[in-house]
Motif scaffolding. Sequence first.
Motif, PDB file in Angstrom:
ATOM      1  N   TYR A  63       0.861  -1.178   0.000  1.00 30.42           N
ATOM      2  CA  TYR A  63       0.000   0.000   0.000  1.00 30.42           C
ATOM      3  C   TYR A  63       0.893   1.221   0.000  1.00 30.42           C
ATOM      4  CZ  TYR A  63      -3.671   3.261   1.363  1.00 30.42           C
ATOM      5  OH  TYR A  63      -4.560   4.303   1.399  1.00 30.42           O
ATOM      6  N   ILE A  68       3.156  -3.926   3.758  1.00 30.02           N
ATOM      7  CA  ILE A  68       2.479  -3.781   5.042  1.00 30.02           C
ATOM      8  C   ILE A  68       2.944  -4.904   5.968  1.00 30.02           C
ATOM      9  CG2 ILE A  68       0.224  -3.813   6.195  1.00 30.02           C
ATOM     10  CD1 ILE A  68       0.726  -1.357   4.393  1.00 30.02           C
ATOM     11  N   ASN A  75       6.214  -9.247   6.851  1.00 30.95           N
ATOM     12  CA  ASN A  75       5.480  -8.509   5.831  1.00 30.95           C
ATOM     13  C   ASN A  75       4.867  -9.410   4.764  1.00 30.95           C
ATOM     14  OD1 ASN A  75       7.771  -9.263   4.525  1.00 30.95           O
ATOM     15  ND2 ASN A  75       8.258  -7.255   3.710  1.00 30.95           N
ATOM     16  N   GLN A 104      -1.936   0.056  10.045  1.00 31.45           N
ATOM     17  CA  GLN A 104      -0.823  -0.186   9.128  1.00 31.45           C
ATOM     18  C   GLN A 104      -0.976   0.617   7.839  1.00 31.45           C
ATOM     19  OE1 GLN A 104      -2.556  -2.551  10.751  1.00 31.45           O
ATOM     20  NE2 GLN A 104      -1.307  -4.327  11.250  1.00 31.45           N
ATOM     21  N   LEU A 105      -2.191   0.699   7.312  1.00 31.52           N
ATOM     22  CA  LEU A 105      -2.416   1.429   6.067  1.00 31.52           C
ATOM     23  C   LEU A 105      -2.202   2.925   6.259  1.00 31.52           C
ATOM     24  CD1 LEU A 105      -5.570  -0.455   4.725  1.00 31.52           C
ATOM     25  CD2 LEU A 105      -3.181  -0.791   4.075  1.00 31.52           C
ATOM     26  N   ALA A 108       1.560   3.600   6.476  1.00 32.53           N
ATOM     27  CA  ALA A 108       2.203   3.518   5.159  1.00 32.53           C
ATOM     28  C   ALA A 108       1.891   4.757   4.328  1.00 32.53           C
ATOM     29  CB  ALA A 108       1.749   2.259   4.433  1.00 32.53           C
TER      30      ALA A 108
END
Length: 120
Positions: A63, A68, A75, A104-105, A108
């Motif tokens: 992403y 991620i 990962n 996490q998104l 990132a």
Amino acid sequence: MIAALAEQKQMAEAKIARQAFTPTHIVRRKNAEGQRVDVETAKRVRQGWFTDAAGKVFFALRYAGKSIDFAKDKNAIEIGELAALPAIIDTLIEAVRAGELDVQLTAAAAERGKMLRKAQ
């Protein structure tokens, strides 16, 4: 993210069925008269899974140009064989819908934003 995962699932299903996967999208280009027109062209999609030397299949979720992490320094998800990948992707789609990967998104995306800003 859900659309990207769905695309990965379609690619995996096509690979399992030994069929070609050629997604398309619309781009704007100038024609011979100089007018902008919509043209359907092939879309490049990066395969989200890889195989190690032992033949095990792993799936890495990306992403904002970054892998991620599902756990600390982890990962990728070990799938085992390619036939199990569509079911795993369905599980990931449900996790994204439920908000389980929001932290996490977001991290990132924030890191990607820092990389794109010019240094002052």
